[in-house]
Design a protein around this motif. Structure first.
Motif, PDB file in Angstrom:
ATOM      1  N   HIS A   1     -39.325 -55.518 -91.118  1.00 27.28           N
ATOM      2  CA  HIS A   1     -40.422 -56.470 -91.347  1.00 27.28           C
ATOM      3  C   HIS A   1     -41.731 -55.716 -91.616  1.00 27.28           C
ATOM      4  N   ASN A   2     -42.056 -54.759 -90.741  1.00 31.22           N
ATOM      5  CA  ASN A   2     -43.308 -54.012 -90.897  1.00 31.22           C
ATOM      6  C   ASN A   2     -43.331 -53.276 -92.233  1.00 31.22           C
ATOM      7  N   THR A   3     -42.208 -52.634 -92.573  1.00 31.06           N
ATOM      8  CA  THR A   3     -42.158 -51.837 -93.795  1.00 31.06           C
ATOM      9  C   THR A   3     -42.382 -52.721 -95.027  1.00 31.06           C
ATOM     10  N   THR A   4     -41.726 -53.878 -95.057  1.00 37.25           N
ATOM     11  CA  THR A   4     -41.902 -54.784 -96.192  1.00 37.25           C
ATOM     12  C   THR A   4     -43.367 -55.200 -96.307  1.00 37.25           C
ATOM     13  N   ALA A   5     -43.989 -55.551 -95.181  1.00 38.19           N
ATOM     14  CA  ALA A   5     -45.398 -55.967 -95.196  1.00 38.19           C
ATOM     15  C   ALA A   5     -46.298 -54.824 -95.676  1.00 38.19           C
TER      16      ALA A   5
END
Ligand SMILES: [Zn+2]
Length: 299
Positions: free
Chosen positions: A286-290
């Motif tokens: 999730h963090n990486t995509t954001a």
């Protein structure tokens, strides 16, 4: 009151017990300080572990205030998993008061910590789980702790740990490939507190933040002004709110620097179950995509 003879009699083995099917061992009562560690223990221990996290999902480990029920939880635990590196400042007192007598694991014990020297004082960055290679070390430490607490299941703990470590390594490769789509000059992130240093070191991202390593560091007006100047000078287009911090500071920064507030990212705690980051691996993805979407828009 029972006589000694009656008591001993009641403890004598009953003949029919031997014909009952063997019962599965009761789950091992385990405690983890934060929800991220709790997930690592859950993945390693599976349903052979009954787990409690002290700091709840979306909770702040830096400023956590233990509840009276934590004493009871710890007192009955066979395994306690802490991060260490100074994250849980409240833990020593709580552990001492609880009479905890189980196996204690400091998950980050085998990690090479990031540290800074400020005014002659060494400050250690506790957020080591944000580098997945460190999480693999955590999982090994947890498997060793489970083995000390329940040696008869050693094979199970180490087999599960090896499977999960392979999943973490695959996620690390996925993240590296996603970050590689962002030109190095654009790899810049602004968050509320300095929780992504290990992540930044691992994937070559420069970090800017409002608060320091702990959420109880109060930023001065001068710190805020310097960050806003940095955002403008660096051509950064978005800032991120962390799930467990007060969003007001970062909103004020976004307003003054004329940049957008990106999606919530997860630094020191998972989301509640059913949320976008309710496991450690989902949190990393999730963090990486954001971050990747936002960094593509940077100058
Ligand atoms: Zn933190």
């Amino acid at each position: 009151m029972l006589s000694r003879r009656a008591l001993l009699g009641s403890l004598a083995p009953l003949p029919f017990l031997s014909v009952l099917p063997a019962r599965a061992a009761a789950p091992l009562p385990a405690v983890a300080t934060i929800s991220i560690l709790a997930d690592l223990v859950r993945q390693t221990g599976g349903d052979a572990v009954a787990l409690t996290a002290l700091v709840p999902p979306d909770g702040d480990a830096h400023t956590y205030e233990p509840r009276p029920s934590d004493l009871t939880t710890l007192h009955g635990a066979a395994l306690l998993v802490e991060n260490g590196l100074g994250l849980e400042g409240w833990m020593d007192r709580l552990r001492g008061a609880s009479g905890f007598a189980g196996v204690r694991v400091e998950a980050a014990a085998q990690v090479t910590p990031r540290h800074f020297t400020e005014d002659g004082r060494i400050t250690i960055d506790p957020h080591a789980w944000q580098d997945p290679r460190n999480a693999i070390r955590y999982v090994q430490a947890i498997a060793d702790g489970l083995t000390r607490a329940a040696p008869e299941q050693a094979t199970r703990w180490h087999a599960r740990a090896a499977d999960y470590a392979a999943e973490i390594a695959a996620t690390d490769r996925w993240i590296a490939a996603r970050i590689a789509t962002v030109p190095p000059a654009k790899r810049k992130i602004v968050t509320s507190h300095d929780a992504f240093g290990y992540y930044g070191d691992r994937y070559g991202i420069a970090l800017h933040f409002v608060e320091g390593l702990s959420t109880d560091d109060e930023p001065s007006a001068k710190d805020m002004a310097r960050l806003i100047d940095d955002i403008r000078a660096q051509g950064i287009r978005a800032v991120f709110i962390e799930n467990m911090t007060d969003p007001r500071l970062i909103r004020a920064v976004a307003h003054d620097a004329h940049v957008i507030v990106g999606p919530v990212v997860y630094s020191d705690a998972l989301s509640p179950p059913g949320g976008p980051a309710d496991t450690y691996l989902k949190m990393l993805r999730h963090n990486t995509t954001a971050f990747v979407v936002a960094m593509q828009r940077n100058d």
